[in-house]
Design a protein around this motif. Sequence first.
Motif, short mmCIF file in Angstrom:
data_model
loop_
_atom_site.label_atom_id
_atom_site.label_comp_id
_atom_site.label_asym_id
_atom_site.label_seq_id
_atom_site.Cartn_x
_atom_site.Cartn_y
_atom_site.Cartn_z
N PHE A 125 0.82 -1.22 0.00
CA PHE A 125 0.00 0.00 0.00
C PHE A 125 0.85 1.27 0.00
CE2 PHE A 125 -3.60 -2.73 0.59
CZ PHE A 125 -4.55 -2.07 -0.17
N ASN A 126 2.00 1.24 0.67
CA ASN A 126 2.87 2.43 0.64
C ASN A 126 3.37 2.67 -0.78
OD1 ASN A 126 2.50 2.85 3.30
ND2 ASN A 126 4.42 1.89 3.96
N THR A 127 3.74 1.60 -1.46
CA THR A 127 4.23 1.75 -2.85
C THR A 127 3.12 2.32 -3.72
OG1 THR A 127 5.51 -0.23 -2.46
CG2 THR A 127 5.42 0.54 -4.73
N LEU A 128 1.92 1.83 -3.50
CA LEU A 128 0.79 2.30 -4.30
C LEU A 128 0.50 3.78 -4.00
CD1 LEU A 128 -1.63 1.62 -6.15
CD2 LEU A 128 -2.89 0.94 -4.11
N ARG A 129 0.44 4.12 -2.71
CA ARG A 129 0.08 5.50 -2.36
C ARG A 129 1.16 6.50 -2.79
NH1 ARG A 129 -1.29 3.19 2.71
NH2 ARG A 129 -3.50 2.65 2.64
N ASP A 130 2.44 6.12 -2.61
CA ASP A 130 3.52 7.07 -2.89
C ASP A 130 3.78 7.23 -4.39
OD1 ASP A 130 3.74 7.14 -0.23
OD2 ASP A 130 5.61 5.98 -0.08
N GLY A 131 3.33 6.28 -5.19
CA GLY A 131 3.75 6.26 -6.59
C GLY A 131 2.93 7.18 -7.47
N ASN A 132 3.37 7.25 -8.71
CA ASN A 132 2.67 8.04 -9.71
C ASN A 132 2.50 7.09 -10.90
OD1 ASN A 132 1.60 10.06 -11.20
ND2 ASN A 132 3.54 11.07 -11.62
N HIS A 133 1.46 6.27 -10.83
CA HIS A 133 1.39 5.14 -11.75
C HIS A 133 0.51 5.45 -12.96
CE1 HIS A 133 2.29 3.36 -7.72
NE2 HIS A 133 3.35 3.06 -8.44
N GLY A 134 1.10 5.35 -14.12
CA GLY A 134 0.35 5.56 -15.36
C GLY A 134 -0.63 4.43 -15.60
N LEU A 135 -0.35 3.28 -14.98
CA LEU A 135 -1.20 2.12 -15.21
C LEU A 135 -1.08 1.17 -14.01
CD1 LEU A 135 -2.99 0.69 -17.33
CD2 LEU A 135 -0.92 -0.33 -18.26
N ILE A 136 -2.24 0.67 -13.56
CA ILE A 136 -2.24 -0.38 -12.54
C ILE A 136 -2.69 -1.66 -13.23
CG2 ILE A 136 -3.39 -1.22 -10.44
CD1 ILE A 136 -3.81 1.72 -9.63
N LEU A 137 -1.90 -2.72 -13.11
CA LEU A 137 -2.35 -4.03 -13.59
C LEU A 137 -2.79 -4.81 -12.36
CD1 LEU A 137 0.41 -5.05 -16.19
CD2 LEU A 137 -1.78 -3.93 -16.62
N TYR A 138 -4.07 -5.08 -12.25
CA TYR A 138 -4.55 -5.86 -11.11
C TYR A 138 -4.79 -7.29 -11.58
CZ TYR A 138 -6.69 -7.32 -6.83
OH TYR A 138 -6.94 -8.00 -5.65
N VAL A 139 -4.06 -8.23 -10.97
CA VAL A 139 -4.12 -9.62 -11.43
C VAL A 139 -5.14 -10.40 -10.59
CG1 VAL A 139 -2.77 -11.71 -11.86
CG2 VAL A 139 -1.67 -9.47 -12.06
N LEU A 140 -6.09 -11.02 -11.29
CA LEU A 140 -7.06 -11.90 -10.62
C LEU A 140 -6.70 -13.33 -10.97
CD1 LEU A 140 -9.70 -9.61 -11.95
CD2 LEU A 140 -9.92 -10.31 -9.57
N ASN A 141 -6.97 -14.22 -10.01
CA ASN A 141 -6.64 -15.62 -10.20
C ASN A 141 -7.89 -16.36 -10.68
OD1 ASN A 141 -6.08 -18.32 -9.79
ND2 ASN A 141 -4.96 -17.97 -7.88
N ALA A 142 -7.86 -16.87 -11.92
CA ALA A 142 -9.06 -17.49 -12.50
C ALA A 142 -9.51 -18.71 -11.72
CB ALA A 142 -8.80 -17.88 -13.96
N SER A 143 -8.60 -19.27 -10.90
CA SER A 143 -9.03 -20.46 -10.14
C SER A 143 -9.64 -20.06 -8.80
CB SER A 143 -7.86 -21.43 -9.95
OG SER A 143 -6.88 -20.83 -9.15
N GLN A 144 -9.66 -18.76 -8.49
CA GLN A 144 -10.21 -18.32 -7.19
C GLN A 144 -10.94 -16.99 -7.33
OE1 GLN A 144 -7.03 -17.93 -4.37
NE2 GLN A 144 -6.80 -20.13 -4.14
#
Length: 377
Positions: free
Chosen positions: A154-173
């Motif tokens: 969460f610190n990396t997410l909050r502090d960053g300046n991200h042009g893109l977030i890739l959120y990975v979902l697990n198809a088996s769950q």
Amino acid sequence: MTRAVSRKAKQYSELTKILRDPIIQQDINTALNTPFEVIVLATMSAGKSTLINALLGRELLPSSNEACTSRVFRVEDDDMMDSFEARLEGEEHFSNWQAASVELLQDMNLSKSAGVIELRGDVPKIDNEGGKLVIYDTPGPNNSRDSSHNDITFNTLRDGNHGLILYVLNASQIGVDDDASFLRELLKVVELRENHKDIIFILNKADVLDEEQGESLTKAVELVKSYLGNIGFKSPAIIPISAVAALLARKTQRNEKLSRRERHILESFNQLASIDKNHMLDAALLPKNKKSQLLLSISLKPISDLSPSEHNESIYDAKQLSDIEHYSGIFLVEELIQQKMITDGTPTAMANLVESLNKHGLGAFAGLFDSKSAPEK
Ligand SMILES: Nc1nc2c(ncn2[C@@H]2O[C@H](COP(=O)(O)OP(=O)(O)OP(=O)(O)O)[C@@H](O)[C@H]2O)c(=O)[nH]1
Ligand SMILES: [Mg+2]
């Protein structure tokens, strides 16, 4: 030639002389290499590190089916490099750059210091147009044995300046509790901060669904869409992939040795790709025009070569391996990153360039980099 065009041509030639100044050159390089940051997020074992390894075309980041990544890995794309190097952030300074290997990165991942692990090398399918690609791998935050993982991510997410977030979902769950609570937290951060521009949902491990047993990929994508919609992500972009298929095809292209199990899995992907290589791409959920435009770009790309080594022991030819890459869905992820870098990264890089010209008293030349006023060819 109109007068305006001849004035611009004169300005370009004056600028070429000024650009020989090494300090100005360095500032301009920095501006043009503005990082375009992509952060990869997911709960444990969804396949973040495997996805990044697939993008790197080689196995470098530690991955396993138990809680694995324990710190942030920052990967910087450098089109000019032909191998990868890594270094570890210590209490006071970084270690020296060393040739990267999976063993070295595993050691760094386990080392006590809490800093970032940096990697640099060429991400093969991405050109640093419109900025320099930087990818962050993060630890799955739902590790009950180590709550620091949650803070690190969460610190990396909050502090960053991200042009893109890739959120990975697990198809088996799909839809498990940990994932839903992570997504709710993510939504809060994204809504509060303007520095997160876009999210793409990657439905990884799509290969585990058995179509013949009624586990339809299209239905799984619809399910994910309504699951995300209930959490508050409206009209999500969802791309099904098999990160493992992409990674194994690429390791083989590079003539890396596969284990017996990996060879067996690769053969199953080879068969699936020969039946329907568009299976994943067809099921991807994207705005219609956008999707057809991306698929068109993918169809125009040349087939990746096999490693030129005379001893390439692969039983597959270049076309078969390229079909497995295609089947894996990875091309869509790469094309999206590349286009986002160009459309979103370029204006930022140009703004930084104009700022650095102003700083050197060269503001008069800024108009040359404004696409509206630049002379046409
Ligand atoms: N079947 C299948 N397995 C996959 C795929 N991608 C990853 N895996 C497997 O899933 C397990 C977890 O992968 P990782 O890449 O380590 O997952 P992660 O999200 O980085 O996990 P943490 O670092 O612990 O948060 C490994 O055993 C991978 O081989 C895929 O596309 N298909
Ligand atoms: Mg990982």
